[in-house]
Design an enzyme around this catalytic site. Structure first.
Site, PDB file in Angstrom:
ATOM      1  N   GLY A  63       0.847  -1.181   0.000  1.00 10.46           N
ATOM      2  CA  GLY A  63       0.000   0.000   0.000  1.00 10.46           C
ATOM      3  C   GLY A  63       0.879   1.224   0.000  1.00 10.46           C
TER       4      GLY A  63
ATOM      5  CD  GLN B 274       3.750   5.652   2.626  1.00 11.06           C
ATOM      6  OE1 GLN B 274       2.707   5.084   2.364  1.00 11.06           O
ATOM      7  NE2 GLN B 274       4.870   5.004   2.930  1.00 11.06           N
TER       8      GLN B 274
ATOM      9  CB  CYS C 249       6.466   1.866   6.592  1.00  9.06           C
ATOM     10  SG  CYS C 249       5.736   3.381   5.955  1.00  9.06           S
ATOM     11  CG  LEU C 250       6.924   1.375   0.362  1.00  7.04           C
ATOM     12  CD1 LEU C 250       6.181   1.781  -0.898  1.00  7.04           C
ATOM     13  CD2 LEU C 250       7.996   0.346   0.048  1.00  7.04           C
TER      14      LEU C 250
ATOM     15  CG  HIS D 111       0.656   0.603   7.416  1.00  5.98           C
ATOM     16  ND1 HIS D 111       1.765   0.069   8.048  1.00  5.98           N
ATOM     17  CD2 HIS D 111       1.147   1.527   6.547  1.00  5.98           C
ATOM     18  CE1 HIS D 111       2.864   0.659   7.589  1.00  5.98           C
ATOM     19  NE2 HIS D 111       2.517   1.540   6.661  1.00  5.98           N
ATOM     20  CD  GLU D 112      -0.988   2.194   3.181  1.00  2.37           C
ATOM     21  OE1 GLU D 112      -0.626   3.380   3.055  1.00  2.37           O
ATOM     22  OE2 GLU D 112      -0.172   1.247   3.202  1.00  2.37           O
TER      23      GLU D 112
ATOM     24  CG  HIS E  92       1.092   6.249   5.977  1.00  3.09           C
ATOM     25  ND1 HIS E  92       2.291   6.740   6.454  1.00  3.09           N
ATOM     26  CD2 HIS E  92       1.345   4.976   5.586  1.00  3.09           C
ATOM     27  CE1 HIS E  92       3.217   5.795   6.359  1.00  3.09           C
ATOM     28  NE2 HIS E  92       2.674   4.707   5.841  1.00  3.09           N
TER      29      HIS E  92
HETATM   30 NI    NI Z   1       3.619   2.893   5.408  1.00  4.86          NI
END
Ligand code: NI
Length: 184
Positions: free
Chosen positions: A49, A54, A102-103, A144-145, A148
């Site tokens: 995701g 991000q 996480c990216l 998680h998203e 963000h």
């Molecule tokens: Ni993340």
């Protein structure tokens, strides 16, 4: 389409509450292109995701997809889902502990408690309302998203920082021992 630069932990945009996407702008070329670019960026970096903050956009927008992801080989598949202005309307008290990465927190994994089930609503990329009851890994990824979009990262949700591990050490010391219970 383009691969976008991913913000890393420390960039202030990751800590802002993102702004809703105005309903009348969802089908605009700019937002549709951003969605396509986020999908391409997620694929390029093998994310399950990615949220707009991000990629330097403080907007309530995220994309999710799991299809044979090498970073999460045991994860069940999730069809491509575009979440616009998502809202989690109910969460189960029952939690599961699972590994997350996480990216924007490159190379680290940690165990995070998340609700097993949730109810959520959002708009899809055509601006149509969606309501869903979600459980398991899909519910984890949504939490998680959505975090963000509220300026939070998985580190904020960890209850035991001793599980924070680099990816190589995760594979060496943690993966086998926890095989059956983890997504990653
Ligand atoms: Ni993340």
């Amino acid at each position: 389409m383009a691969i976008l630069k991913v913000t890393r932990l420390g960039h202030p945009v990751l800590r802002q509450v993102a702004k809703p996407v105005p309903q009348g702008e969802i089908t605009s070329p700019a937002i549709q292109r951003l969605i396509d670019d986020m999908i391409e960026t997620m694929h390029e970096y093998d994310g399950v995701g990615i949220a707009a903050p991000q990629v330097h956009q403080s907007l309530q927008l995220a994309v999710i997809e799991v299809a044979h992801n090498p970073r999460y080989p045991q994860a069940p598949e999730i069809p491509l889902t575009v979440l616009i202005n998502p809202e989690i309307t109910a969460r189960s008290d029952a939690k599961r502990m699972g590994w997350e990465g996480c990216l924007s927190v490159d190379g680290l994994r940690g165990q995070v408690p998340r609700s097993e089930q949730l109810s959520a609503r959002w708009l899809d990329r055509a601006g149509r309302p969606v309501e869903a009851e979600v459980q398991g890994f899909f519910a984890v990824v949504i939490q998680h998203e959505v975090d963000h979009l509220q300026g939070k990262v998985f580190l904020d949700r960890m209850t035991d920082l001793t599980t924070l591990t680099h990816l190589q050490e995760y594979e060496r010391y943690w993966l086998r021992r926890n095989d059956e219970s983890e997504e990653g």
